[in-house]
Design an enzyme around this catalytic site. Structure first.
Site, PDB file in Angstrom:
ATOM      1  N   HIS A 150       7.079  -9.782  -4.457  1.00 56.52           N
ATOM      2  CA  HIS A 150       7.447 -10.803  -3.483  1.00 56.52           C
ATOM      3  C   HIS A 150       6.958 -10.373  -2.107  1.00 56.52           C
ATOM      4  CE1 HIS A 150      10.032 -13.200  -6.136  1.00 56.52           C
ATOM      5  NE2 HIS A 150      10.203 -12.051  -6.764  1.00 56.52           N
ATOM      6  N   CYS A 191       3.767 -13.681  -1.969  1.00 61.99           N
ATOM      7  CA  CYS A 191       3.879 -14.771  -1.009  1.00 61.99           C
ATOM      8  C   CYS A 191       3.488 -14.213   0.365  1.00 61.99           C
ATOM      9  CB  CYS A 191       5.300 -15.296  -0.960  1.00 61.99           C
ATOM     10  SG  CYS A 191       5.824 -16.034  -2.524  1.00 61.99           S
TER      11      CYS A 191
END
Ligand SMILES: *[C@@H]1O[C@H](CO)[C@@H](O)[C@H](O)[C@H]1NC(C)=O
Ligand SMILES: *[C@@H]1O[C@H](CO)[C@@H](O)[C@H](O)[C@H]1NC(C)=O
Length: 393
Positions: A150, A191
């Protein structure tokens, strides 16, 4: 005749100098290459992050990267996870092999953290003295790093701590100064991965970076497996490995690979019947992109074929931020058992409550500092993606 004898003896010496002769393209020395594969996340919902690193490990070993030159970070909670219906087995493709088998436990569990990662890529002596694998690279070496997990603006998130963009780029600057590589290439699949390098990575330190997405954009898990109830891969990293598998790596350059990412820039957000763009980016010293993949990842044995039917993979994707919501929603839709359904509904409600709590406090916070930014509406601060300009703050 003499020439042939000479060639044969050179071949003989080279092959025997390397401990993995049977896996190598004869005569090719990969001892100037170092590879670090890092999956930062943990948990069943993030299955794809670890699975892709396992597949990559086997691929690059088969390309001749020596065992002590490839270092794997993985939390190692997937193979024997209570959610795993096939204990000890991790797949990265539907119909694909068990990629968990044979992967070394170089850094697992709590050792999957940013401090250790930075030490390993810089060849930390203390770790080496403890017998741990580190990148012992020198001025003629090629270093390749992959990180998947992430991320948020200017940071990537390990299950155990965060790594800020400045820290990573400073490590590269220091490695360059200390002659720790001829060229370094890094792929980041998180991300906001572009924000790790955008306006930060210098273009004169022999480092080339590719990010899965731009600095305001999400990254995607991919290939939902309905027996495992999770996504088993990542969209960007799968494209990376497919590109490796399908091309002659002595010809395929990092630039051509990047163009392949640009061609594969739409993901299917199947649950919501929409598609999303994903813009891979490149940063740093772009002249490095003219080098071939084989100069970093080794040489594919002639005749190596794919054992997995690519068309059998499904194109379901979910952005990494929403994966927990998506997986719970799928469980709710899939189960016939009313108690189970209620249990999942409760978990989903708790997740939403958590998000609402954060939203509420963030709105209050932005309101409280609104007077410092008279020209920007609260709404714009909360709902648009602003570039970070003061990273030290
Ligand atoms: C970054 O991605 C977003 C969302 O996909 C897109 O709207 C935007 O134009 C992209 N920006 C750049 C600089 O590529
Ligand atoms: C997305 O789904 C559409 C329709 O099913 C399909 O034609 C397209 O190839 C898919 N795209 C990707 C990137 O999977």
């Amino acid at each position: 005749m003499f020439v042939i004898l000479l060639l044969l003896s050179v071949l003989y010496v080279t092959v025997n100098a390397l401990p993995f002769g049977d896996q190598l393209v004869p005569g090719v020395d990969n001892s100037n290459k170092w590879v670090v594969l890092c999956s930062g996340s943990n948990g069943w919902g993030n299955y794809g992050d670890q699975a892709i690193v396992y597949r990559a490990y086997h691929l690059f070993r088969s390309y001749g990267i020596p065992e002590d030159h490839i270092i794997v970070f993985h939390y190692d909670d997937i193979a024997y996870n209570s959610e795993n219906p096939t204990p000890g087995v991790v797949i990265n493709e539907i119909g694909g092999p068990n990629v968990y088998k044979g992967v070394p436990k170089d850094y697992t569990g709590e050792d999957v953290n940013p401090k250790t990662f930075l030490k390993v890529i810089q060849g930390d002596k203390e770790l080496a003295n403890q017998g741990k694998k580190v990148v012992k690279s020198g001025p003629n070496d090629h270093v390749f790093l992959y990180f998947g997990d992430h991320g948020s603006p200017n940071m990537v998130i390990f299950s155990n701590g965060v790594l800020h963009a400045d820290e990573l780029n400073n490590a590269f600057i220091s490695m360059h100064k200390n002659n720790r590589f001829a060229k370094l290439s890094i792929y980041v699949d998180t991300c906001y991965s572009g924000s790790m390098f955008h306006k930060i990575l210098p273009d004169n330190i022999n480092v080339y970076a590719t990010s899965s997405s731009n600095y305001t954009e999400l990254s995607w898990f991919w290939n939902y497996d309905d027996k495992l109830h999770t996504y088993i891969s990542s969209f960007f990293a799968n494209n990376w490995l497919v590109n490796d598998e399908e091309n002659d790596l002595d010809k395929e350059t990092l630039q051509k690979q990047f163009e392949y990412f640009k061609e594969h820039s739409i993901v299917n957000y199947t649950q919501y019947h929409t598609t999303h763009p994903i813009h891979a980016q490149q940063f740093g010293d772009l002249s490095i992109s003219k080098l071939t993949v084989s100069q970093f990842l080794g040489h594919k044995p002639k005749g190596q074929t794919n054992t997995v039917t690519k068309s059998e993979q499904n194109n379901d994707a979910v952005n990494k931020w929403d994966v927990s919501l998506d997986l719970l929603q799928r469980r709710i839709d899939e189960t016939e058992d009313i108690d189970e359904k209620n249990g999942y509904l409760q978990k989903l409600e708790n997740l939403y409550k958590g998000r609402q709590y954060v939203d509420k406090h963030m709105t209050e916070y932005v309101n409280s500092i609104q007077h410092l930014m008279p020209n920007i509406a609260t709404n714009a601060i909360l709902h648009t993606k602003q570039e970070l300009n003061n990273r030290h703050c």
